[in-house]
Design an enzyme around this catalytic site. Structure first.
Site, PDB file in Angstrom:
ATOM      1  N   HIS A 192     -17.416   2.864   0.795  1.00  0.00           N
ATOM      2  CA  HIS A 192     -16.997   1.594   1.420  1.00  0.00           C
ATOM      3  C   HIS A 192     -17.368   1.557   2.908  1.00  0.00           C
ATOM      4  O   HIS A 192     -17.342   2.593   3.590  1.00  0.00           O
ATOM      5  CB  HIS A 192     -15.482   1.425   1.254  1.00  0.00           C
ATOM      6  CG  HIS A 192     -14.992   0.063   1.602  1.00  0.00           C
ATOM      7  ND1 HIS A 192     -14.369  -0.227   2.793  1.00  0.00           N
ATOM      8  CD2 HIS A 192     -15.048  -1.103   0.913  1.00  0.00           C
ATOM      9  CE1 HIS A 192     -14.065  -1.511   2.826  1.00  0.00           C
ATOM     10  NE2 HIS A 192     -14.461  -2.071   1.689  1.00  0.00           N
ATOM     11  N   ASP A 237       0.794  -1.248   0.000  1.00  0.00           N
ATOM     12  CA  ASP A 237       0.000   0.000   0.000  1.00  0.00           C
ATOM     13  C   ASP A 237       0.822   1.292   0.000  1.00  0.00           C
ATOM     14  O   ASP A 237       0.538   2.227   0.773  1.00  0.00           O
ATOM     15  CB  ASP A 237      -0.981   0.008   1.195  1.00  0.00           C
ATOM     16  CG  ASP A 237      -2.003  -1.124   1.153  1.00  0.00           C
ATOM     17  OD1 ASP A 237      -1.960  -1.938   0.204  1.00  0.00           O
ATOM     18  OD2 ASP A 237      -2.839  -1.202   2.070  1.00  0.00           O
ATOM     19  N   CYS A 249      -2.033  -2.976   7.628  1.00  0.00           N
ATOM     20  CA  CYS A 249      -1.929  -3.879   6.475  1.00  0.00           C
ATOM     21  C   CYS A 249      -0.653  -4.718   6.465  1.00  0.00           C
ATOM     22  O   CYS A 249      -0.696  -5.878   6.063  1.00  0.00           O
ATOM     23  CB  CYS A 249      -2.120  -3.086   5.191  1.00  0.00           C
ATOM     24  SG  CYS A 249      -3.844  -2.521   5.037  1.00  0.00           S
ATOM     25  N   LYS A 289      -6.936  -4.829  -3.316  1.00  0.00           N
ATOM     26  CA  LYS A 289      -7.717  -5.417  -2.225  1.00  0.00           C
ATOM     27  C   LYS A 289      -8.648  -4.366  -1.643  1.00  0.00           C
ATOM     28  O   LYS A 289      -8.430  -3.169  -1.826  1.00  0.00           O
ATOM     29  CB  LYS A 289      -6.774  -5.962  -1.136  1.00  0.00           C
ATOM     30  CG  LYS A 289      -5.916  -4.880  -0.507  1.00  0.00           C
ATOM     31  CD  LYS A 289      -4.898  -5.466   0.447  1.00  0.00           C
ATOM     32  CE  LYS A 289      -4.040  -4.397   1.069  1.00  0.00           C
ATOM     33  NZ  LYS A 289      -4.772  -3.437   1.910  1.00  0.00           N
ATOM     34  N   ASP A 334      -4.515  -0.696  -1.943  1.00  0.00           N
ATOM     35  CA  ASP A 334      -5.812  -0.592  -1.279  1.00  0.00           C
ATOM     36  C   ASP A 334      -6.755   0.079  -2.293  1.00  0.00           C
ATOM     37  O   ASP A 334      -6.402   1.126  -2.860  1.00  0.00           O
ATOM     38  CB  ASP A 334      -5.614   0.287  -0.028  1.00  0.00           C
ATOM     39  CG  ASP A 334      -6.562  -0.024   1.115  1.00  0.00           C
ATOM     40  OD1 ASP A 334      -6.922  -1.203   1.313  1.00  0.00           O
ATOM     41  OD2 ASP A 334      -6.939   0.931   1.830  1.00  0.00           O
ATOM     42  N   HIS A 345     -10.628   6.953   1.869  1.00  0.00           N
ATOM     43  CA  HIS A 345      -9.254   6.859   1.360  1.00  0.00           C
ATOM     44  C   HIS A 345      -9.194   5.815   0.249  1.00  0.00           C
ATOM     45  O   HIS A 345     -10.042   4.914   0.184  1.00  0.00           O
ATOM     46  CB  HIS A 345      -8.284   6.469   2.493  1.00  0.00           C
ATOM     47  CG  HIS A 345      -8.539   5.078   3.012  1.00  0.00           C
ATOM     48  ND1 HIS A 345      -9.524   4.804   3.932  1.00  0.00           N
ATOM     49  CD2 HIS A 345      -7.964   3.878   2.713  1.00  0.00           C
ATOM     50  CE1 HIS A 345      -9.547   3.512   4.178  1.00  0.00           C
ATOM     51  NE2 HIS A 345      -8.625   2.915   3.451  1.00  0.00           N
ATOM     52  N   HIS A 364     -10.709   0.822  -2.731  1.00  0.00           N
ATOM     53  CA  HIS A 364     -12.082   0.769  -2.224  1.00  0.00           C
ATOM     54  C   HIS A 364     -13.077   1.450  -3.156  1.00  0.00           C
ATOM     55  O   HIS A 364     -12.784   2.537  -3.689  1.00  0.00           O
ATOM     56  CB  HIS A 364     -12.174   1.493  -0.875  1.00  0.00           C
ATOM     57  CG  HIS A 364     -11.306   0.920   0.205  1.00  0.00           C
ATOM     58  ND1 HIS A 364     -11.356  -0.403   0.581  1.00  0.00           N
ATOM     59  CD2 HIS A 364     -10.384   1.503   1.016  1.00  0.00           C
ATOM     60  CE1 HIS A 364     -10.486  -0.599   1.572  1.00  0.00           C
ATOM     61  NE2 HIS A 364      -9.882   0.534   1.852  1.00  0.00           N
TER      62      HIS A 364
HETATM   63  C1  VGL Z   1      -4.659   0.523   5.705  1.00  0.00           C
HETATM   64  C2  VGL Z   1      -6.269   1.355   7.086  1.00  0.00           C
HETATM   65  C3  VGL Z   1      -7.208   1.273   6.084  1.00  0.00           C
HETATM   66  C4  VGL Z   1      -3.231   0.121   5.534  1.00  0.00           C
HETATM   67  C5  VGL Z   1      -5.593   0.405   4.689  1.00  0.00           C
HETATM   68  O1  VGL Z   1      -2.743   0.081   4.384  1.00  0.00           O
HETATM   69  O2  VGL Z   1      -2.567  -0.158   6.567  1.00  0.00           O
HETATM   70  N1  VGL Z   1      -5.008   0.979   6.906  1.00  0.00           N
HETATM   71  N2  VGL Z   1      -6.862   0.795   4.888  1.00  0.00           N
HETATM   72 ZN    ZN Z   2      -8.304   0.878   3.325  1.00  0.00          ZN
END
Ligand code: VGL
Ligand code: ZN
Length: 198
Positions: A53, A9, A152, A107, A47, A82, A49
């Site tokens: 979401h 990410d 993550c 994802k 990430d 986000h 979404h």
């Molecule tokens: C993440 C919170 C929400 C991450 C992703 O990449 O750690 N944290 N979505």
């Molecule tokens: Zn996320």
């Protein structure tokens, strides 16, 4: 052993100026690029979404970011909006060398389930397909870097160890959100699962 680098990410929304900025998130990009050549495969996760979401606080009237809700699959932290599919915030950091990637794994697309881990959604049941990919490529050893250490990266590393991979998290090339002790809890959870945190 066949060794893959999993870059978690490294997206604009998790870097300073982004919607869910992780302090120092941009500082690790150069070091991650420099590491890529040392591996048999490089995998980037993203990430990704849909708008609205269920992990977004804005989808839960009366709730603010960083509060929690109970979902069918357990407690879920609510985040600022986000990494919305196709947005500038969801794009990789400009300096990340995505040309080296063997695979880009997205994802978090299911509107009803968050997905911290690169292997399973947060129900710990629905696979993303990454395990099958790695098995097909004969990859048995993983090094993980990226954002965020305590969400993550942590969930991905613990799942990978449980699936039988030899897993190292290079913490110098990760940065954490650290919400209510989440970093300390993540370090303990990773150690308990047999992840090497270097
Ligand atoms: C993440 C919170 C929400 C991450 C992703 O990449 O750690 N944290 N979505
Ligand atoms: Zn996320």
């Amino acid at each position: 052993m066949t060794h893959a680098l999993i870059v978690i990410d490294m997206q604009n929304d998790f870097c300073p100026g982004g919607a869910l900025a992780v302090a120092g998130g941009d500082e690790i990009v150069t070091g991650i690029n420099a590491l890529m050549g040392d591996f048999d495969a490089v995998i980037l996760t993203q990430d990704w979404h849909p708008a609205g979401h269920s992990s977004f606080a804005s989808s839960h009237p009366g709730k603010a970011p960083f509060e929690t809700v109970e979902m069918a699959y357990g407690t879920q932290v609510l985040w600022p909006d986000h990494c919305v599919q196709g947005s500038a915030g969801a794009a990789f950091h400009d300096a990340l060398d995505a040309t080296r990637a063997d695979l880009i794994l997205r994802k978090g697309m299911n509107p009803a389930i968050d997905s911290y881990s690169a292997f399973f959604e947060n129900d710990h049941e629905t696979p993303t397909g990454l395990h099958g990919y790695l098995q097909t490529r004969g990859i048995d050893r993983l090094t993980m870097v990226g954002l965020a250490t305590d969400f993550c990266v942590n969930f991905s590393a613990v799942d990978a160890a449980r699936l039988g991979y030899a897993v190292t998290v290079n913490e110098a090339l990760c940065r954490a959100i650290d919400l209510d002790g989440s970093l300390a809890a993540a370090r303990k959870g990773m150690a308990d699962a047999g992840v090497t945190v270097a």
